[in-house]
Write a protein that holds these residues in place. Structure first.
Motif, PDB file in Angstrom:
ATOM      1  N   TRP A 205      12.078 117.665 -26.877  1.00  0.00           N
ATOM      2  CA  TRP A 205      11.106 118.541 -26.201  1.00  0.00           C
ATOM      3  C   TRP A 205      10.541 117.808 -25.008  1.00  0.00           C
ATOM      4  CZ3 TRP A 205       5.512 117.808 -27.129  1.00  0.00           C
ATOM      5  CH2 TRP A 205       5.225 116.720 -27.972  1.00  0.00           C
ATOM      6  N   GLN A 206       9.490 118.358 -24.411  1.00  0.00           N
ATOM      7  CA  GLN A 206       8.955 117.795 -23.170  1.00  0.00           C
ATOM      8  C   GLN A 206       7.442 118.012 -23.069  1.00  0.00           C
ATOM      9  OE1 GLN A 206      11.243 120.622 -20.663  1.00  0.00           O
ATOM     10  NE2 GLN A 206      12.398 118.818 -20.025  1.00  0.00           N
ATOM     11  N   THR A 207       6.828 117.263 -22.171  1.00  0.00           N
ATOM     12  CA  THR A 207       5.407 117.471 -21.871  1.00  0.00           C
ATOM     13  C   THR A 207       5.137 118.954 -21.617  1.00  0.00           C
ATOM     14  OG1 THR A 207       5.320 115.295 -20.858  1.00  0.00           O
ATOM     15  CG2 THR A 207       3.562 116.825 -20.274  1.00  0.00           C
TER      16      THR A 207
ATOM     17  N   VAL B  86      11.656 110.653 -31.305  1.00  0.00           N
ATOM     18  CA  VAL B  86      11.376 111.513 -30.156  1.00  0.00           C
ATOM     19  C   VAL B  86      11.379 110.720 -28.855  1.00  0.00           C
ATOM     20  CG1 VAL B  86       8.868 111.172 -30.334  1.00  0.00           C
ATOM     21  CG2 VAL B  86       9.744 113.179 -29.150  1.00  0.00           C
ATOM     22  N   GLY B  87      11.737 111.380 -27.772  1.00  0.00           N
ATOM     23  CA  GLY B  87      11.512 110.798 -26.451  1.00  0.00           C
ATOM     24  C   GLY B  87      12.741 110.515 -25.637  1.00  0.00           C
ATOM     25  N   GLU B  88      13.838 110.204 -26.291  1.00  0.00           N
ATOM     26  CA  GLU B  88      15.081 109.936 -25.564  1.00  0.00           C
ATOM     27  C   GLU B  88      16.218 109.999 -26.573  1.00  0.00           C
ATOM     28  OE1 GLU B  88      15.740 105.800 -24.510  1.00  0.00           O
ATOM     29  OE2 GLU B  88      13.921 105.275 -25.595  1.00  0.00           O
ATOM     30  N   PRO B  89      17.428 110.068 -26.069  1.00  0.00           N
ATOM     31  CA  PRO B  89      18.545 110.090 -27.014  1.00  0.00           C
ATOM     32  C   PRO B  89      18.557 108.801 -27.842  1.00  0.00           C
ATOM     33  CG  PRO B  89      19.284 110.650 -24.783  1.00  0.00           C
ATOM     34  CD  PRO B  89      17.883 110.132 -24.662  1.00  0.00           C
ATOM     35  N   ILE B  90      18.869 108.919 -29.114  1.00  0.00           N
ATOM     36  CA  ILE B  90      18.917 107.731 -29.979  1.00  0.00           C
ATOM     37  C   ILE B  90      20.383 107.446 -30.309  1.00  0.00           C
ATOM     38  CG2 ILE B  90      18.403 109.164 -32.054  1.00  0.00           C
ATOM     39  CD1 ILE B  90      17.006 106.616 -33.207  1.00  0.00           C
TER      40      ILE B  90
ATOM     41  N   TRP C 176       0.007 110.468 -24.248  1.00  0.00           N
ATOM     42  CA  TRP C 176       1.210 111.242 -23.932  1.00  0.00           C
ATOM     43  C   TRP C 176       1.155 112.563 -24.709  1.00  0.00           C
ATOM     44  CZ3 TRP C 176       3.322 108.551 -20.169  1.00  0.00           C
ATOM     45  CH2 TRP C 176       3.406 107.158 -20.236  1.00  0.00           C
ATOM     46  N   ILE C 177       2.028 113.480 -24.369  1.00  0.00           N
ATOM     47  CA  ILE C 177       2.000 114.787 -25.036  1.00  0.00           C
ATOM     48  C   ILE C 177       2.272 114.646 -26.539  1.00  0.00           C
ATOM     49  CG2 ILE C 177       4.421 115.373 -24.608  1.00  0.00           C
ATOM     50  CD1 ILE C 177       1.528 117.897 -24.454  1.00  0.00           C
ATOM     51  N   THR C 178       3.130 113.713 -26.932  1.00  0.00           N
ATOM     52  CA  THR C 178       3.417 113.543 -28.359  1.00  0.00           C
ATOM     53  C   THR C 178       2.129 113.302 -29.138  1.00  0.00           C
ATOM     54  OG1 THR C 178       5.543 112.588 -27.790  1.00  0.00           O
ATOM     55  CG2 THR C 178       4.796 112.244 -30.039  1.00  0.00           C
ATOM     56  N   GLY C 179       1.270 112.477 -28.561  1.00  0.00           N
ATOM     57  CA  GLY C 179       0.009 112.178 -29.223  1.00  0.00           C
ATOM     58  C   GLY C 179      -0.911 113.388 -29.281  1.00  0.00           C
TER      59      GLY C 179
ATOM     60  N   GLY D  77      11.080 106.156 -23.479  1.00  0.00           N
ATOM     61  CA  GLY D  77      10.752 107.506 -23.925  1.00  0.00           C
ATOM     62  C   GLY D  77       9.803 108.248 -23.009  1.00  0.00           C
ATOM     63  N   HIS D  78       9.538 107.707 -21.841  1.00  0.00           N
ATOM     64  CA  HIS D  78       8.622 108.406 -20.941  1.00  0.00           C
ATOM     65  C   HIS D  78       9.165 108.510 -19.540  1.00  0.00           C
ATOM     66  CE1 HIS D  78       5.794 109.033 -23.967  1.00  0.00           C
ATOM     67  NE2 HIS D  78       6.010 107.807 -24.386  1.00  0.00           N
ATOM     68  N   ARG D  79       8.862 109.645 -18.947  1.00  0.00           N
ATOM     69  CA  ARG D  79       9.441 109.952 -17.660  1.00  0.00           C
ATOM     70  C   ARG D  79       8.666 109.304 -16.530  1.00  0.00           C
ATOM     71  NH1 ARG D  79       9.026 116.058 -18.755  1.00  0.00           N
ATOM     72  NH2 ARG D  79       9.320 116.431 -16.554  1.00  0.00           N
TER      73      ARG D  79
HETATM   74  C1  WT7 Z   1      12.206 114.201 -21.650  1.00  0.00           C
HETATM   75  C2  WT7 Z   1      10.774 114.645 -21.769  1.00  0.00           C
HETATM   76  C3  WT7 Z   1       8.980 114.850 -25.877  1.00  0.00           C
HETATM   77  C4  WT7 Z   1       7.734 114.122 -25.818  1.00  0.00           C
HETATM   78  C5  WT7 Z   1       7.854 112.749 -25.269  1.00  0.00           C
HETATM   79  C6  WT7 Z   1       8.493 112.672 -23.903  1.00  0.00           C
HETATM   80  C7  WT7 Z   1      13.812 113.313 -23.087  1.00  0.00           C
HETATM   81  C8  WT7 Z   1      12.683 113.800 -25.292  1.00  0.00           C
HETATM   82  C9  WT7 Z   1      14.351 113.622 -26.683  1.00  0.00           C
HETATM   83  C10 WT7 Z   1      15.294 113.560 -27.774  1.00  0.00           C
HETATM   84  C11 WT7 Z   1      16.974 113.141 -26.203  1.00  0.00           C
HETATM   85  C12 WT7 Z   1      14.838 113.409 -25.378  1.00  0.00           C
HETATM   86  C13 WT7 Z   1      14.394 114.507 -22.368  1.00  0.00           C
HETATM   87  C14 WT7 Z   1      13.156 115.308 -21.981  1.00  0.00           C
HETATM   88  N1  WT7 Z   1      13.775 113.518 -24.538  1.00  0.00           N
HETATM   89  N2  WT7 Z   1      13.017 113.852 -26.585  1.00  0.00           N
HETATM   90  N3  WT7 Z   1      14.909 113.730 -29.041  1.00  0.00           N
HETATM   91  N4  WT7 Z   1      16.584 113.319 -27.473  1.00  0.00           N
HETATM   92  N5  WT7 Z   1      16.146 113.167 -25.147  1.00  0.00           N
HETATM   93  O1  WT7 Z   1       8.007 113.691 -23.060  1.00  0.00           O
HETATM   94  O2  WT7 Z   1       7.796 112.387 -20.923  1.00  0.00           O
HETATM   95  O3  WT7 Z   1       7.867 114.936 -20.933  1.00  0.00           O
HETATM   96  O4  WT7 Z   1       9.930 113.559 -21.427  1.00  0.00           O
HETATM   97  O5  WT7 Z   1      12.472 113.174 -22.589  1.00  0.00           O
HETATM   98  O6  WT7 Z   1      15.067 114.045 -21.230  1.00  0.00           O
HETATM   99  O7  WT7 Z   1      13.349 116.168 -20.880  1.00  0.00           O
HETATM  100  P1  WT7 Z   1       8.338 113.648 -21.522  1.00  0.00           P
END
Ligand code: WT7
Length: 682
Positions: free
Chosen positions: A439-441, A411-415, A335-338, A561-563
């Protein structure tokens, strides 16, 4: 509640925002003096330096963290708006910056700690010198045995292993564009990415451990090559790393003439060194595919100089990584985080990065904390889904181990604030500072987060924008929603930044339409001010400037945490002959955050059976991967539809989440709603 209604209504496809919108504002928490005393960024003038008045020049502070063969002529070139070119004219190599430049002072320092899942196997500690040797030899193999050259694309389908960053860094050394596909993705998902990127080489590994089982991974490679071929892309070379060097560990045989066992082939290259290619700053470094609103995944193209500057800068200032730190990010490199915060960020700073092969809770709830203790990890990075899982199975476990985190990331979604507080108090032992990074990919690196030594934490809020990022929240009509208005809207970024993706691979139109058209002030403009970047998330900003991210506004479900694109899941369901219509909606899940629920209407005359439901679920797992497995496949007599025939996913989502379906009398078939309710909510 009333305030949030607009958000819920916009969320056709289910209320992604429902977890977050019920939260209260939480109280601030402050970093300890000990943390502040050692932090990389304690100078408050950063915010002034990184204000729009000084844009784009302030980002040269990040570029200056790297070693360039030749400096840039232009900081930001906007002539092909909105495809921005950062540090134009500069020459740089990412592999050099992550390896070679550390040798002089730190060749004996560990670059990578690789932790195998079986606890009786030894942890591998790879020094920068060893990383240099292994990357060079593999680069030579890529060049001479696989015939790869600058600009070619390569698909990498590998598990968490030291060989994965070695492979990526070897590609970067040659200027080959890598496209890493998450190891847990199916052969079919891998094949789609091989086709889209026109890869003639696939790099894989024979096997890996997951939850105590050695999985046959090579099998996926064979299947992916076959599917790609049907889709018009021939893979002529498959490079296979061995999980146990010298011992091929897969039941799937090697295909003569096509497959090459890397660990055998490497013997030809002992001692070979390959000069890194001098890449233009704007040359692509890698592709990372992500889900969008239409079925086809988007290949987010990230550049070299801008991307590396941005991840180095944010890793240094937001993650507070120092060369002497031991840093463990639990994400998968797929994933982008990695990519940004296991490989390129930490290694460009000369830190030690931990790569763990397996499941954080295997064989028991203490595993993660034993790893942290043994390696003396001091910076820890994970996602709410993992935090929830660790909390569920071992709420008191961290206290039993002697480790000391100074810094932790989510990271990844609202906590949820409850989960945040457990993370802070129990995992961080009340001592570690926590950053919630949004952030996002597409964005390559962080957009919002607190600067850990300068801004207090607020559970449930990602924080203000990081230095240099200037967000704006627009309502449907393009008016700014000011901080403290108590209203959510579409969060956009008003300025370009070096980590942002350059385009969608091979599809500039889709790039512009998806991310820029919505609020573009003038499509012919070459001025960045006319091109706000649409993130696709709903957000609200509190009076203090902190952003709370409410979730996606498009048809994307965030699972662990992944779309996942709902359209992708639906089209996978439709590959089953008996299926007439399919609709995917998100359901709240205690650990994963969201899970997909799948509604299916069958073709006339076909009986709804358990076997059929399973067949559809299996089709999704085969096409996309187990991560996409529906919670439940509901075989319903008909879909609730508008008069124009649109499936009302909002209604299905309300039923799955036991919420209020609202007024359904305008539907073409309102009676079906009760029938489905009885079936699902019984
Ligand atoms: C979507 C991006 C960021 C790298 C891992 C996921 C959600 C991401 C948070 C956060 C709330 C978050 C958003 C974003 N998201 N971080 N800290 N708090 N929501 O990357 O698969 O591109 O997903 O993940 O909705 O748009 P991704």
């Amino acid at each position: 509640m009333a305030k949030n209604k607009t958000v819920d209504q916009k969320n056709v496809g289910g209320s992604e925002s429902s977890i977050a919108v019920h939260w209260q504002e939480e109280k601030y928490l402050y970093a300890s003096p000990g943390f502040i005393g050692q932090a990389n960024l304690t100078d408050e003038t950063i915010f002034e330096r990184f204000s729009l008045d000084n844009f784009p020049d302030y980002f040269t502070e990040y570029a200056d963290l790297l070693t360039w063969y030749k400096g840039w002529d232009t900081v930001l070139d906007t002539s092909d708006a909105p495809c921005w070119k950062w540090f134009k004219g500069g020459l740089i190599n990412a592999s050099y910056n992550c390896i070679d430049r550390h040798l002089k002072d730190n060749k004996n320092k560990t670059a990578i700690h690789y932790v195998p899942e079986p606890e009786n196997e030894k942890i591998e500690h790879i020094t920068y010198q060893e990383l240099y040797v292994r990357v060079n030899e593999f680069t030579a193999l890529l060049r001479d045995s696989a015939g790869l050259k600058r600009g070619d694309r390569v698909t990498i389908h590998m598990p968490m292993s030291a060989e994965l960053p070695i492979t990526m860094l070897a590609c970067a050394r040659l200027g080959v564009i890598h496209s890493v596909v998450f190891g847990g993705f199916s052969a079919s998902a891998c094949a789609d990415r091989i086709i889209d990127s026109n890869s003639r080489v696939l790099i894989t590994m024979d096997s890996y451990y997951r939850s105590g089982t050695l999985l046959n991974h090579k099998k996926s490679a064979d299947e992916a090559v076959e599917i790609a071929k049907k889709g018009g892309q021939t893979v002529d070379t498959v490079l296979v790393w061995e999980r146990y060097p010298g011992k091929y560990s897969s039941e799937t045989p090697i295909v003569k003439g096509r497959d090459c066992i890397v660990n055998e082939e490497l013997t030809k290259y002992y001692g070979v060194r390959v000069e890194p290619e001098k890449m233009l700053a704007e040359d692509p470094l890698f592709l990372m595919y992500t889900s969008g609103t239409t079925g086809k995944p988007k290949g987010c193209q990230h550049g070299t100089g801008g991307y590396l500057s941005y991840v180095a800068g944010t890793a240094k200032y937001i993650q507070d990584i120092h060369p002497e730190d031991v840093y463990w990010c639990m994400a998968d490199i797929g994933w982008i985080t990695g990519h940004s915060y296991i490989v390129y960020g930490p290694l460009s700073l000369g830190a030690s990065t931990v790569i763990y092969e397996g499941v954080p809770t295997y064989p028991d709830a203490g595993r993660s904390w034993r790893i942290a203790q043994e390696l003396d990890v001091n910076i820890f990075h994970t996602a709410p889904t993992a935090i929830r899982a660790l909390r569920k199975i071992g709420p008191d476990e961290p206290a039993k181990y002697n480790y000391n985190f100074k810094h932790m990331t989510t990271v990844g979604e609202p906590i949820e604030p409850e989960v945040w507080k457990w993370y802070h108090k129990v995992v961080g032992k009340g001592k570690a500072v926590v950053v919630d990074t949004w952030w996002q990919t597409e964005t390559g690196g962080f957009l919002c987060s607190t600067v850990p030594a300068l801004q207090p934490m607020k559970p449930g809020s990602a924080g203000p924008a990081v230095p240099g990022i200037h967000p704006v929240i627009y309502d449907e009509d393009g008016n700014d929603i000011p901080a403290g208005a108590g209203k959510a809207g579409n969060i956009c970024i008003s300025n370009p930044w070096p980590g942002g993706f350059q385009t969608i691979w091979g599809d500039r139109d889709r790039f512009v339409t998806n991310y820029y058209t919505r609020y573009c002030k003038d499509p012919n403009s070459k001025d960045w001010r006319d091109w706000p970047y649409l993130t696709g998330d709903a957000a609200m900003q509190a009076e203090d400037g902190y952003y709370r991210i409410l979730g996606r506004i498009d048809d994307v479900i965030n699972v662990s945490g992944h779309r996942l694109g709902t359209k992708e899941l639906e089209s996978a369901a439709l590959t089953v002959g008996e299926v007439a219509e399919a609709a995917v909606v998100p359901v709240a899940h205690e650990i994963k955050g969201k899970e997909p629920d799948l509604y299916v209407a069958l073709k006339p005359g076909i009986a709804a059976t358990e076997e059929l439901a399973k067949k559809i679920s299996d089709a999704i797992c085969n096409k996309i991967g187990k991560i996409a497995k529906p919670r439940k496949v509901w075989l319903v007599p008909d879909m609730p539809k508008t008069r124009s025939g649109k499936i009302m996913r909002r209604v299905l989502a309300a039923i799955s989440n036991k919420g209020d379906v609202g007024n359904v009398m305008t539907l073409a078939n309102p009676e079906i709603v009760d029938a489905i309710k009885r079936q699902v909510q019984k």
